[in-house]
Design a protein around this motif. Structure first.
Motif, mmCIF file in Angstrom:
data_model
loop_
_atom_site.group_PDB
_atom_site.id
_atom_site.type_symbol
_atom_site.label_atom_id
_atom_site.label_comp_id
_atom_site.label_asym_id
_atom_site.label_seq_id
_atom_site.Cartn_x
_atom_site.Cartn_y
_atom_site.Cartn_z
ATOM 1 N N MET A 1 64.569 17.278 12.692
ATOM 2 C CA MET A 1 63.712 18.335 12.146
ATOM 3 C C MET A 1 62.755 18.806 13.236
ATOM 4 S SD MET A 1 62.700 20.124 9.523
ATOM 5 C CE MET A 1 63.396 19.273 8.106
ATOM 6 N N ASN A 2 62.809 20.103 13.544
ATOM 7 C CA ASN A 2 61.840 20.624 14.503
ATOM 8 C C ASN A 2 61.364 21.995 14.076
ATOM 9 O OD1 ASN A 2 63.516 22.769 15.893
ATOM 10 N ND2 ASN A 2 64.740 20.974 16.422
ATOM 11 N N THR A 3 60.121 22.278 14.403
ATOM 12 C CA THR A 3 59.525 23.572 14.121
ATOM 13 C C THR A 3 58.852 24.071 15.391
ATOM 14 O OG1 THR A 3 57.388 22.664 13.413
ATOM 15 C CG2 THR A 3 59.084 22.901 11.729
ATOM 16 N N VAL A 4 58.627 25.387 15.439
ATOM 17 C CA VAL A 4 58.042 26.008 16.620
ATOM 18 C C VAL A 4 56.736 26.698 16.241
ATOM 19 C CG1 VAL A 4 58.364 27.720 18.441
ATOM 20 C CG2 VAL A 4 60.308 26.361 17.664
ATOM 21 N N CYS A 5 55.671 26.368 16.951
ATOM 22 C CA CYS A 5 54.399 27.095 16.845
ATOM 23 C C CYS A 5 54.482 28.220 17.875
ATOM 24 C CB CYS A 5 53.223 26.174 17.119
ATOM 25 S SG CYS A 5 53.159 24.728 16.025
ATOM 26 N N PRO A 6 54.506 29.504 17.439
ATOM 27 C CA PRO A 6 54.974 30.578 18.314
ATOM 28 C C PRO A 6 54.062 30.971 19.460
ATOM 29 C CG PRO A 6 54.247 31.449 16.208
ATOM 30 C CD PRO A 6 54.236 29.961 16.074
ATOM 31 N N ASP A 7 52.748 30.940 19.264
ATOM 32 C CA ASP A 7 51.818 31.376 20.315
ATOM 33 C C ASP A 7 50.499 30.627 20.140
ATOM 34 O OD1 ASP A 7 50.738 32.799 22.439
ATOM 35 O OD2 ASP A 7 50.025 34.422 21.150
ATOM 36 N N PRO A 8 50.455 29.338 20.508
ATOM 37 C CA PRO A 8 49.306 28.498 20.163
ATOM 38 C C PRO A 8 48.121 28.574 21.118
ATOM 39 C CG PRO A 8 50.988 27.191 21.215
ATOM 40 C CD PRO A 8 51.558 28.572 21.106
ATOM 41 N N GLY A 9 48.171 29.419 22.144
ATOM 42 C CA GLY A 9 47.048 29.509 23.068
ATOM 43 C C GLY A 9 45.760 29.885 22.363
ATOM 44 N N ASP A 10 44.675 29.162 22.661
ATOM 45 C CA ASP A 10 43.368 29.373 22.040
ATOM 46 C C ASP A 10 43.395 29.137 20.530
ATOM 47 O OD1 ASP A 10 41.624 29.840 24.141
ATOM 48 O OD2 ASP A 10 42.140 31.959 24.265
ATOM 49 N N SER A 11 44.381 28.408 20.052
ATOM 50 C CA SER A 11 44.496 28.103 18.626
ATOM 51 C C SER A 11 44.398 26.603 18.405
ATOM 52 C CB SER A 11 45.841 28.599 18.063
ATOM 53 O OG SER A 11 45.970 29.988 18.187
ATOM 54 N N VAL A 12 44.042 26.226 17.183
ATOM 55 C CA VAL A 12 44.104 24.827 16.768
ATOM 56 C C VAL A 12 45.487 24.579 16.177
ATOM 57 C CG1 VAL A 12 43.225 23.106 15.159
ATOM 58 C CG2 VAL A 12 41.641 24.638 16.342
ATOM 59 N N VAL A 13 46.197 23.612 16.734
ATOM 60 C CA VAL A 13 47.493 23.219 16.192
ATOM 61 C C VAL A 13 47.297 21.962 15.351
ATOM 62 C CG1 VAL A 13 49.797 22.363 16.749
ATOM 63 C CG2 VAL A 13 48.832 24.274 18.036
ATOM 64 N N PRO A 63 54.918 28.432 23.543
ATOM 65 C CA PRO A 63 55.356 27.865 22.268
ATOM 66 C C PRO A 63 55.478 26.347 22.329
ATOM 67 C CG PRO A 63 56.652 29.800 22.801
ATOM 68 C CD PRO A 63 55.820 29.500 24.015
ATOM 69 N N LEU A 64 55.092 25.704 21.226
ATOM 70 C CA LEU A 64 55.168 24.249 21.119
ATOM 71 C C LEU A 64 56.184 23.873 20.048
ATOM 72 C CD1 LEU A 64 51.373 23.285 21.186
ATOM 73 C CD2 LEU A 64 53.017 23.076 23.065
#
Length: 429
Positions: A1-13, A63-64
């Protein structure tokens, strides 16, 4: 199972695996998207089910990938949320980190109404993906086949103004002819009107529920698309704490084939928490723009969603002096009953609580008070009717309300597979 955080710069993940009683073993990792053969050490490793992990990411972080195995794969959920109190991107902008898929739908403002509408596409798999983008507008289809390849480990951004500059409102489909991609869309409204991510909408269907619409002031505008070859006459009903009813003078909306129509519901739902139920003889997709109040505006988006029969997890919630999370649940049919479990970043988790939603009603559910950040898991109890919902996160500052919304999606607890058959026709043409 994997998911992608599309543009996490300057964001809280945020990431969390709710876990199951007695479950042990496994781990979840947060790593940068890389091409095959490239190495990237994990930004974080999570090995405690039921414990929320959060971290602010540096600017220009790519992306993460959030992936898990064993006990940490069951229900693993992740989200990214950016907060800005000034500048062009003032607002709360949050999105559920997305799984790669062969198809995704989005409904929201078009490039003619927003300063920037950007499509983010990432390929975390080991096979190339052939991507086709279609855009539908108020005047009909604008782009039928804008295609490109995305290699393994590659990510791309597409400014939708470059391929479809004219739409005021639009529906976007992202399909792959081969392979899979993780897709997300961000709308930056410009001129101090806010910014947020469009949640993925349910695929075209004859019955659609748009959940998680908060109460309070501000504009509430419904977008409905009929992407097929037939016109749609759509029946519109509101689900509020007062009941399930047709909206006076807004009982229907007509959508020409291949186009998108809008309906202003700002007064129709009376400032109450609500969901909108839509029915049509023709498959439709739907979304809603929610505008907050203040001297400077912010927006949030909801979209057609599936019932959370298997439960749902929202990774990013906050509580504080000027920040709060709200859970809005709707039961369009029979009464519903759910368990609500808060999973904090710090300290012990409080006991799960139960909430009831009367038949054909919407309720805003009080969450147990915890300090700081937390995740929340919502699980329908035996005998419950279908439940739809959304989480609304808002933050007040001197210029007004910052807001973001996330429709509840089915938890990633189970993998549904096709039925088995002993016929060779299953695999042969």
């Amino acid at each position: 199972m994997n998911t992608v955080c599309p543009d996490p710069g300057d964001s809280v993940v945020s990431a969390v695996a709710p876990g199951r009683e007695g479950a042990r073993g496994g781990a979840a990792t947060v790593t940068a998207l890389t091409a095959p053969g490239e190495k990237a050490g994990p930004a974080a490793t999570l090995d405690q089910p039921g414990k929320l992990w959060q971290k602010k990411q540096a600017a220009r972080t790519g992306p993460l990938i959030v992936a898990g195995d064993g006990a940490m794969a069951a229900g693993l959920e992740a989200a990214q949320t950016a907060t800005a109190t000034s500048g062009a991107r003032r607002g709360l902008a949050g999105v559920r980190c997305v799984e790669p898929a062969a198809e995704a739908w989005f409904v929201g403002p078009g490039p003619a109404a927003a300063a920037e509408v950007t499509l983010y596409v990432a390929n975390p798999d080991s096979a190339p993906a052939s991507v086709e983008v279609a855009v539908y507008a108020g005047e009909g289809p604008v782009v039928g086949d804008h295609g490109f390849m995305v290699e393994p480990g590659e990510h791309r951004t597409v400014n939708l103004k470059d391929i479809a500059p004219s739409p005021l409102v639009m529906a976007v489909s992202v399909r792959t002819g081969s392979g899979r991609v993780a897709s997300a869309v961000r709308a930056e409204m410009g001129e101090g009107r806010g910014v947020d991510w469009l949640p993925q909408a349910a695929a075209p269907a004859k019955s659609v529920v748009v959940p998680g619409i908060p109460g309070g002031g501000g504009r509430r505008e419904l977008y409905v698309a009929a992407p097929g070859e037939s016109d749609a006459v759509v029946q519109v009903k509101a689900i509020t704490a007062d009941g399930f009813y047709a909206l006076k003078n807004r009982e229907t909306v007509e959508v020409p084939a291949g186009s998108v129509a809008t309906l202003d519901l700002s007064t129709g739902i009376g400032g109450q928490p609500a969901a909108i139920a839509l029915t049509s003889e023709t498959p439709i997709v739907a979304g809603m723009v929610i505008t907050a109040t203040g001297t400077r505006l912010d927006v949030a988006f909801s979209a057609g969603a599936a019932p959370i029969d298997l439960g749902s997890v929202v990774a990013d919630n906050r509580s504080g002096k000027d920040t709060k999370s709200a859970l809005i649940l709707s039961a369009p049919g029979k009464a519903a009953k759910v368990s609500v479990q808060v999973l904090p970043a710090e300290g012990a988790a409080p006991a799960a609580t139960e909430a009831e939603i009367p038949a054909a009603r919407t309720e805003q559910i009080a969450l147990p008070k915890v300090r700081g950040a937390f995740a929340v898991a919502v699980t329908p109890l035996p005998g419950s009717g279908p439940v739809y919902g959304g989480r609304v996160l808002d933050q007040r500052d001197g210029n007004g309300l910052l807001i973001t919304a996330q429709p509840l999606a089915a938890g990633r607890t189970w993998a549904l597979v096709p039925p088995l058959t002993d016929s060779p026709s299953t695999v042969l043409p």
